[in-house]
Design an enzyme around this catalytic site. Structure first.
Site, short mmCIF file in Angstrom:
data_model
loop_
_atom_site.label_atom_id
_atom_site.label_comp_id
_atom_site.label_asym_id
_atom_site.label_seq_id
_atom_site.Cartn_x
_atom_site.Cartn_y
_atom_site.Cartn_z
CE LYS A 145 -3.29 3.04 0.34
NZ LYS A 145 -4.18 3.41 -0.50
CB CYS A 162 -4.13 8.57 0.94
SG CYS A 162 -5.67 7.94 1.51
N1 LIG Z 1 -9.57 8.09 2.23
C1 LIG Z 1 -9.18 7.22 1.23
O1 LIG Z 1 -9.23 7.75 0.25
C2 LIG Z 1 -8.23 6.26 1.63
C3 LIG Z 1 -8.05 5.35 0.75
C4 LIG Z 1 -7.43 4.18 1.09
C5 LIG Z 1 -6.78 4.20 2.33
N2 LIG Z 1 -7.20 4.82 3.33
C6 LIG Z 1 -6.72 4.71 4.81
O2 LIG Z 1 -7.99 3.95 5.53
C7 LIG Z 1 -7.84 4.63 6.81
C8 LIG Z 1 -9.24 5.56 7.19
O3 LIG Z 1 -9.14 6.58 6.31
P1 LIG Z 1 -10.52 7.22 6.04
O4 LIG Z 1 -10.21 8.52 4.98
O5 LIG Z 1 -11.65 6.35 5.86
O6 LIG Z 1 -10.29 8.14 7.55
P2 LIG Z 1 -11.53 8.98 8.12
O7 LIG Z 1 -10.92 9.99 9.12
O8 LIG Z 1 -12.72 9.51 7.26
O9 LIG Z 1 -12.43 7.98 9.17
C9 LIG Z 1 -12.16 7.24 10.24
C10 LIG Z 1 -13.42 6.97 11.05
O10 LIG Z 1 -12.81 6.40 12.22
C11 LIG Z 1 -13.55 6.85 13.24
N3 LIG Z 1 -13.05 6.34 14.51
C12 LIG Z 1 -11.85 7.05 15.39
N4 LIG Z 1 -11.59 6.25 16.54
C13 LIG Z 1 -12.48 5.30 16.43
C14 LIG Z 1 -12.73 4.39 17.46
N5 LIG Z 1 -12.16 4.13 18.54
N6 LIG Z 1 -13.70 3.61 17.40
C15 LIG Z 1 -14.61 3.82 16.23
N7 LIG Z 1 -14.36 4.58 15.31
C16 LIG Z 1 -13.39 5.38 15.28
C17 LIG Z 1 -13.56 8.58 13.21
O11 LIG Z 1 -14.52 9.01 13.89
C18 LIG Z 1 -13.81 8.41 11.50
O12 LIG Z 1 -15.30 8.38 11.37
C19 LIG Z 1 -6.59 5.48 6.82
O13 LIG Z 1 -5.49 4.52 7.43
C20 LIG Z 1 -6.27 5.75 5.45
O14 LIG Z 1 -4.81 6.14 5.12
C21 LIG Z 1 -7.96 6.05 2.77
#
Ligand SMILES: NC(=O)c1ccc[n+]([C@@H]2O[C@H](COP(=O)([O-])OP(=O)(O)OC[C@H]3O[C@@H](n4cnc5c(N)ncnc54)[C@H](O)[C@@H]3O)[C@@H](O)[C@H]2O)c1
Length: 444
Positions: free
Chosen positions: A212, A268
């Site tokens: 990744k 990201c």
């Molecule tokens: N956004 C993208 O395009 C993308 C693509 C691939 C991978 N990722 C990876 O995926 C992961 C998540 O990214 P995202 O963009 O969805 O993040 P985000 O910030 O949009 O969502 C994360 C969620 O987790 C929740 N959260 C935090 N602590 C928590 C807990 N203890 N229990 C339950 N929920 C909790 C937050 O309230 C939030 O809603 C990251 O590691 C990111 O690098 C993101």
């Protein structure tokens, strides 16, 4: 299958909805009460094309549920996805506190064999750490003694803006596991998504975790390389569009991801490049390209600023600047690390007055900047009496605008285009002063 998704942000919500769409029963868990209330009342919390239809359908069919209660959310789950944030810590490494915090909680409450999957982007070795955290908090304190479990790395490659398509038809699914039991279940789960023959690639956990980071770092490097070529084109008087076409037709290079502009942003690339550089440093490896990529990208976000300053003879105080585009890329409301924000800050420092428009991202910028800049509900209203237009995001609706309307509204026919949206000859014919990235300046 019965699935729980912990973390209901961009990745969690898309993941949960798409797994429900293939017939699984999914419960998405989040600690954000407002988010869960909104989702439970049938409203999406993010803008993502195509998601709403699937979200409403699966909620109606009772395949998609939302809760703030972790224990309730994972009851009977065969698979638990962790889609939690991994923001940069102070030293640039990915902060694992959310992941390991939830792992610790899970250890206390899992009661049957379950597969726990890291879908978040996490550094090499995280699957081992998650395993250890769960094992430590199991009632017996013994890994697997009472409750067997597997921890799998299954990084997500979806792109915001086309996330549903990417998830439903992924180029590939990467699964890092050494457990045959987990492999069998995940193969079944993902088969509906790879019916066109795209591969499910199995590997060990560490290789999956690195895959990744390698993908994102490579893409960020490709963009940055092209931005450097664009900057060189400006020095030489060459046209980056021609160079792009010239190299993109070589299959080894490929046409995609070669468009120059004002740098990458988003949730990201910036954090993942930084985290990979830090991980490399931790094992005494100096990943020099990544350091250069980060430095160049920060500079590139401000590529238009010297051009704007030069046009106005360094006198931007009181100048009215219209800004089209705030999101870090089109088709999303995400403004994390958006180049538009760097431009806004630089222009405000010079005393300019900014009026901005973005189809989706204005509420997020309003929440961040309050009344530091103005907003309009329609794209053309920003242009009223503006000294110049700056374009920071390549939304489709900016590509073929009503130029006559623009000319009638703008005080000066001046455009600084960070996304190379317009044809140079057309700009010449319309009599604009037009500056873009890696192409000649058009002067009236
Ligand atoms: N956004 C993208 O395009 C993308 C693509 C691939 C991978 N990722 C990876 O995926 C992961 C998540 O990214 P995202 O963009 O969805 O993040 P985000 O910030 O949009 O969502 C994360 C969620 O987790 C929740 N959260 C935090 N602590 C928590 C807990 N203890 N229990 C339950 N929920 C909790 C937050 O309230 C939030 O809603 C990251 O590691 C990111 O690098 C993101």
């Amino acid at each position: 299958m019965k699935i729980a998704v912990i973390g209901t942000g961009y990745v969690g919500l898309v993941t949960g909805t798409c797994f429900a769409e293939t017939g699984n029963t999914v419960t998405c868990v989040d600690i954000d009460v407002n988010k869960i209330n909104k989702l439970n009342s049938g409203k999406l919390t993010i803008y993502e094309p195509g998601l709403e239809k699937l979200f409403l359908r699966n909620q109606k069919e009772a395949r998609l549920h939302f809760t703030t209660n972790l224990k309730e959310g994972i009851t009977d789950a065969q698979i638990i996805f962790l889609a939690l944030p991994t923001p940069p810590g102070e030293d640039g490494s990915a902060d694992l506190k959310y992941i390991l915090g939830v792992a610790d909680e899970l250890g206390k409450i899992i009661s049957n064999y379950v597969i726990i999957i890291d879908k978040s982007t996490v550094p090499v070795g995280t699957a081992d750490k998650v395993y250890a955290a769960i094992a430590k908090s199991l009632p017996t304190g013994q890994a697997g003694a009472t409750v067997p479990f597997d921890v799998v790395s299954n990084p997500e490659f979806l792109r915001e803006g086309v996330a549903v398509d990417d998830f439903m038809k992924p180029d590939r699914v990467v699964i890092g596991t050494s457990s045959d039991r987990a492999k069998k279940t995940l193969n079944e789960l993902y088969l509906p998504f790879v019916r066109q023959g795209n591969p499910i690639i199995y590997m060990d956990e560490k290789s999956a975790e690195l895959t990744k980071y390698a993908a994102n770092a490579f893409l960020a490097t490709k963009i940055t390389f092209m931005n450097e070529i664009a900057n060189l084109c400006e020095k030489f008087g060459a046209d980056v569009d021609m160079v792009r076409k010239g190299i993109g037709s070589d299959e080894r290079i490929g046409r995609r991801f070669l468009f120059p502009g004002i740098g990458y942003g988003g949730s990201c690339f910036p954090k993942d490049v930084q985290a990979l550089a830090k991980s490399a440093a931790d094992v005494n490896y100096e990943f020099k390209i990544l350091d250069a990529v980060m430095e160049i990208n920060e500079k590139q976000k401000l590529n238009l600023i010297p051009k704007i300053k030069a046009y106005f003879n360094n006198e931007l105080k009181g100048k009215k600047i219209a800004l089209w585009g705030l999101a870090f890329k089109p088709n999303t409301d995400d403004i994390r690390e958006a180049p538009a924000l760097s431009i806004i800050n630089a222009l405000l420092r010079e005393g300019a007055v900014i009026t901005a428009y973005d189809p989706e991202a204005m509420p997020n910028v309003k929440a961040l900047l309050a009344d530091k800049i103005k907003f309009t509900d329609r794209q053309y209203d920003t242009l009223m009496d503006a000294d110049a237009l700056v374009i920071a995001t390549e939304w489709s609706e900016f590509r073929t605008p009503d130029f006559n309307n623009m000319i009638s509204l703008l005080k000066n026919k001046v455009i600084f285009d960070g996304r190379n949206l317009f044809d140079l000859t057309k700009m010449e014919e319309l009599g604009f002063h037009y500056e873009s990235v890696g192409r000649r300046t058009i002067k009236p």
